[in-house]
Motif scaffolding. Structure first.
Motif, short mmCIF file in Angstrom:
data_model
loop_
_atom_site.label_atom_id
_atom_site.label_comp_id
_atom_site.label_asym_id
_atom_site.label_seq_id
_atom_site.Cartn_x
_atom_site.Cartn_y
_atom_site.Cartn_z
N TYR A 15 0.86 -1.18 0.00
CA TYR A 15 0.00 0.00 0.00
C TYR A 15 0.90 1.23 0.00
CZ TYR A 15 -3.52 -3.33 1.54
OH TYR A 15 -4.37 -4.39 1.63
N THR A 16 1.10 1.82 -1.17
CA THR A 16 1.89 3.04 -1.30
C THR A 16 1.12 4.00 -2.18
OG1 THR A 16 3.04 2.21 -3.26
CG2 THR A 16 4.07 1.73 -1.13
N GLU A 17 1.63 5.23 -2.28
CA GLU A 17 0.99 6.20 -3.17
C GLU A 17 1.00 5.69 -4.61
OE1 GLU A 17 1.92 10.42 -2.87
OE2 GLU A 17 2.81 10.01 -0.91
N LYS A 18 2.11 5.15 -5.02
CA LYS A 18 2.24 4.67 -6.38
C LYS A 18 1.30 3.49 -6.64
CE LYS A 18 5.84 4.04 -9.78
NZ LYS A 18 7.28 4.01 -10.00
N SER A 19 1.15 2.60 -5.66
CA SER A 19 0.26 1.46 -5.87
C SER A 19 -1.21 1.88 -5.94
CB SER A 19 0.46 0.41 -4.78
OG SER A 19 0.04 0.88 -3.53
N THR A 20 -1.59 2.95 -5.25
CA THR A 20 -2.98 3.43 -5.37
C THR A 20 -3.21 4.06 -6.74
OG1 THR A 20 -2.38 5.50 -4.27
CG2 THR A 20 -3.33 3.77 -2.91
N HIS A 22 -1.63 3.02 -9.44
CA HIS A 22 -1.67 1.85 -10.31
C HIS A 22 -3.03 1.15 -10.24
CE1 HIS A 22 2.95 1.16 -10.66
NE2 HIS A 22 2.51 2.06 -11.51
N ALA A 23 -3.70 1.22 -9.09
CA ALA A 23 -4.99 0.55 -8.94
C ALA A 23 -6.01 1.10 -9.93
CB ALA A 23 -5.50 0.71 -7.52
N GLU A 24 -5.90 2.36 -10.30
CA GLU A 24 -6.78 2.96 -11.29
C GLU A 24 -6.53 2.37 -12.68
OE1 GLU A 24 -6.01 7.11 -11.02
OE2 GLU A 24 -6.79 7.26 -8.97
N GLN A 25 -5.36 1.82 -12.89
CA GLN A 25 -4.99 1.22 -14.18
C GLN A 25 -5.09 -0.31 -14.14
OE1 GLN A 25 -1.01 2.61 -14.61
NE2 GLN A 25 -1.60 4.75 -14.82
N GLY A 88 -10.49 -2.83 -16.27
CA GLY A 88 -11.65 -2.57 -15.45
C GLY A 88 -11.72 -3.41 -14.18
N LYS A 89 -10.83 -4.37 -13.99
CA LYS A 89 -10.84 -5.23 -12.80
C LYS A 89 -9.85 -4.69 -11.77
CE LYS A 89 -13.48 -8.48 -14.53
NZ LYS A 89 -14.73 -8.90 -13.98
N THR A 90 -10.19 -4.84 -10.50
CA THR A 90 -9.30 -4.49 -9.40
C THR A 90 -9.40 -5.59 -8.35
OG1 THR A 90 -11.01 -3.22 -8.27
CG2 THR A 90 -9.52 -2.00 -9.72
N ILE A 91 -8.44 -5.62 -7.44
CA ILE A 91 -8.46 -6.57 -6.35
C ILE A 91 -8.77 -5.80 -5.07
CG2 ILE A 91 -7.11 -8.14 -4.92
CD1 ILE A 91 -5.57 -8.96 -7.38
#
Length: 98
Positions: A15-20, A22-25, A88-91
């Motif tokens: 959980y980092t700024e960069k990973s959040t 990336h979650a949008e992508q 469009g998928k996220t975990i």
């Protein structure tokens, strides 16, 4: 039934700024075992989270050298994986894939 070795490959989500961002992508980041391969990471994510994995990028992160109260030390090296899912998928780490 999920085999125990799948949980040995994926140590924890990152959980980092960069990973959040990336979650949008449709990307997720994980800290993984030091000897895990891309194929093992792909298999583990698909089995645990029931999500279709398109691509896996693996990065070896070197530990920083730090000084704390005059004592020199080094943080542990670790390996991380950035997993690209279907568009469009996220975990959701609390509930599974959406």
């Amino acid at each position: 039934m999920i085999q125990e070795y799948l949980y040995d490959v994926l140590i924890c989500p990152l959980y980092t700024e960069k990973s959040t961002i990336h979650a949008e992508q449709s990307k997720s980041s994980f800290k993984i075992s030091g000897n895990a391969t891309k194929a093992q990471v792909k298999n583990a994510v698909e089995k645990i989270f029931n999500a279709k994995v398109l691509k896996v990028n693996v990065i070896n992160c070197k530990g920083k050298k730090k000084v704390f109260k005059g004592v020199k030390g080094k943080r542990s090296d670790y390996k991380k994986a950035i997993v690209t899912l279907e568009k469009g998928k996220t975990i959701d780490f609390a509930g599974g894939a959406k």
